[in-house]
Design an enzyme around this catalytic site. Structure first.
Site, PDB file in Angstrom:
ATOM      1  N   GLY A  59      50.289  49.275  23.364  1.00 14.19           N
ATOM      2  CA  GLY A  59      50.935  47.972  23.420  1.00 14.19           C
ATOM      3  C   GLY A  59      52.073  47.875  22.435  1.00 14.19           C
ATOM      4  O   GLY A  59      51.916  48.229  21.269  1.00 14.19           O
ATOM      5  N   HIS A  60      53.234  47.433  22.907  1.00 12.87           N
ATOM      6  CA  HIS A  60      54.377  47.193  22.027  1.00 12.87           C
ATOM      7  C   HIS A  60      54.746  45.722  22.119  1.00 12.87           C
ATOM      8  O   HIS A  60      54.887  45.172  23.215  1.00 12.87           O
ATOM      9  CB  HIS A  60      55.593  48.045  22.445  1.00 12.87           C
TER      10      HIS A  60
ATOM     11  N   GLN B 225      50.647  55.043  20.718  1.00 18.74           N
ATOM     12  CA  GLN B 225      49.592  55.338  19.744  1.00 18.74           C
ATOM     13  C   GLN B 225      50.194  55.960  18.472  1.00 18.74           C
ATOM     14  O   GLN B 225      51.328  55.672  18.129  1.00 18.74           O
ATOM     15  CB  GLN B 225      48.504  56.228  20.356  1.00 18.74           C
TER      16      GLN B 225
ATOM     17  N   ASP C  94      49.997  51.258  16.153  1.00 14.96           N
ATOM     18  CA  ASP C  94      50.284  49.875  15.728  1.00 14.96           C
ATOM     19  C   ASP C  94      51.240  49.822  14.533  1.00 14.96           C
ATOM     20  O   ASP C  94      51.197  48.888  13.733  1.00 14.96           O
ATOM     21  CB  ASP C  94      48.990  49.124  15.371  1.00 14.96           C
TER      22      ASP C  94
ATOM     23  N   LYS D  63      56.399  50.401  16.367  1.00 13.13           N
ATOM     24  CA  LYS D  63      57.374  51.265  17.046  1.00 13.13           C
ATOM     25  C   LYS D  63      58.251  50.490  18.027  1.00 13.13           C
ATOM     26  O   LYS D  63      59.427  50.808  18.196  1.00 13.13           O
ATOM     27  CB  LYS D  63      56.639  52.391  17.789  1.00 13.13           C
TER      28      LYS D  63
END
Length: 436
Positions: free
Chosen positions: A41-42, A226, A14, A17
């Site tokens: 998740g991005h 991650q 988180d 990125k």
């Protein structure tokens, strides 16, 4: 001349990125995802539009850039197709730009059932905080040499035989050990065969294609999911993810030689966050109004992209960051969310720990050792001005520059990029990863 850059998270994930990958993509011919699954998740903000990605590489929002899902990714084909559908509904071309390795292990319904049943069976203090997406059981099957891979999808008879054998084993565990419902063979087979035809045109020899891009002089961007402290080998085990999420995995998880990874950019939030269980030495109270932890939580909008859970927040941990720098061979850092600290009277940096009465300067290995670590803090002055949207080093308040300089001094690594907001142009560049 081709140059390849690896973007890696240095904390518990988180770190922001996705925005940085998107920002760097205009210097790359392709973006490569090399580990994890749709538990990552991005979030990208492009103009007025927000994109939430799980499996599709962040480069997809840049027209004309090829995107690759490498063999190190565990693939839920059905979820991937849903994600592609949402992107296409928003006007983004995906299918002719996305390539999927035939070596990706598949996540099937029984992996999800196992993941959720195991977590439900754990006591509260033992829960990992898994997303329940089937990631861990899919990696287990890979290591146990019983995984089905993307290439198995295109031989129905072979696929059905392997699924039947796997279900005999996994349904026994589900029903007899975990007290859960069995998974239906026909449902698994029907869904997989339907998904197979939809993804078939996107399946390609990713390793060979990446080699060809480099040979032709094109640069590549490798996108990690991650963060380092969740790595299955180097993180706070067992409160970790099920894959290697360090820079070295970019080679193994995509089929490129390690000598072709030229620069490692370590993405680091200006403070720390963590989702789920596990030790967190610098954790702060995020519920009490007016506290630094509550400001980090609310101003930073610290909610998980995949789960929606509140992220735990704390001061920046440089002992943990130094461990990540060593493990990844970080070339330069990118500091994100600096603006979240705007207005705090003072800031703390964790420079080491007391562990059983002895000072140590690096995060130790294993959750139990980390739990016993007492942070040693250095206090710095906060700043009254704003850093949000700053686009040059001189735009930052003097105290903010001092905070960043101190990170560089302690970690002995340059800060090459500073992200001051979610938009592409809200970025301060000190040294370009593709030009360094």
């Amino acid at each position: 001349m081709a140059k390849n850059v690896v973007v890696i998270g240095t904390q518990w994930g988180d770190e922001g990125k996705g925005k940085i990958v998107d920002w760097l993509t205009d210097h790359a011919k392709g973006v490569v995802r090399f580990q994890g699954g749709h538990n990552a998740g991005h979030t990208l903000v492009i103009g007025q539009t927000e994109y939430k990605l799980n499996l599709v590489p962040s480069g997809i929002v840049r027209e004309g850039v090829a995107c690759y899902i490498g063999n190190g990714v565990v693939l839920d084909a059905h979820h991937l197709l849903e994600e592609i559908g949402k992107l296409e509904a928003g006007g983004i071309r995906v299918r002719d730009r996305l390539r999927i390795s035939p070596g990706c292990p598949l996540i099937l319904r029984y992996h999800v059932a196992l993941d959720q049943a195991r977590e439900a069976a754990k006591s509260e203090g033992a829960k990992i905080g898994t997303t329940g997406k089937g990631i861990g059981p899919a990696y287990e099957d890979k290591v146990a040499r019983r995984a089905l891979r993307v290439y198995d999808l295109f031989d129905r008879e072979r696929f059905a035989e392997k699924v039947r054998a796997n279900l005999e084993y996994h349904n026994f565990v589900l029903t007899q050990h975990l007290g859960a419902e069995p998974v239906d063979f026909d449902a698994v087979l029907a869904q997989a065969m339907a998904d197979a035809e939809a993804i078939r045109p996107m399946v390609a020899d990713v390793s060979a294609e990446l080699y060809a891009v480099n040979k032709a002089g094109g640069s590549l961007l490798f996108e990690g999911a991650q963060g380092t402290l969740l790595d299955i080998d180097h993180g706070t085990y067992p409160f970790v993810t099920s894959s290697n999420c360090v820079a070295g995995q970019a080679a193994a998880g995509s089929g490129v030689g390690p000598g072709r990874l030229h620069y490692v950019l370590g993405i680091t939030k200006a403070y720390c966050t963590r989702v789920g269980g596990g030790p967190f030495p610098t954790e702060l109270d995020i519920e009490t109004a007016g506290t630094p932890g509550q400001q980090m939580s609310s101003k930073g909008r610290e909610f998980g992209t995949v789960t929606g859970r509140k992220r735990r927040c704390g001061w920046l941990d440089l002992a943990a960051l130094k461990r990540s720098i060593i493990i990844n061979g970080v070339t330069g850092l990118c500091i994100t969310k600096l603006d979240v600290l705007d207005g705090l009277e003072s800031l703390k940096l964790c420079t080491g720990y007391l562990l059983d009465g002895q000072r140590i300067d690096l995060l130790p290995m294993g959750a139990e050792e980390v739990r016993r670590c007492e942070p040693i803090y250095e206090t710095l002055a906060g700043w009254g001005g704003t850093t949000f949207g700053a686009q040059s080093w001189d735009d930052l308040p003097q105290e903010a520059r001092a905070y960043l300089h101190r990170i560089e001094e302690i970690c002995e690594i340059p800060i090459d990029v500073i992200s001051t907001g979610p938009e592409r142009d809200e970025t301060i560049l000190r040294r370009h990863p593709f030009g360094a």
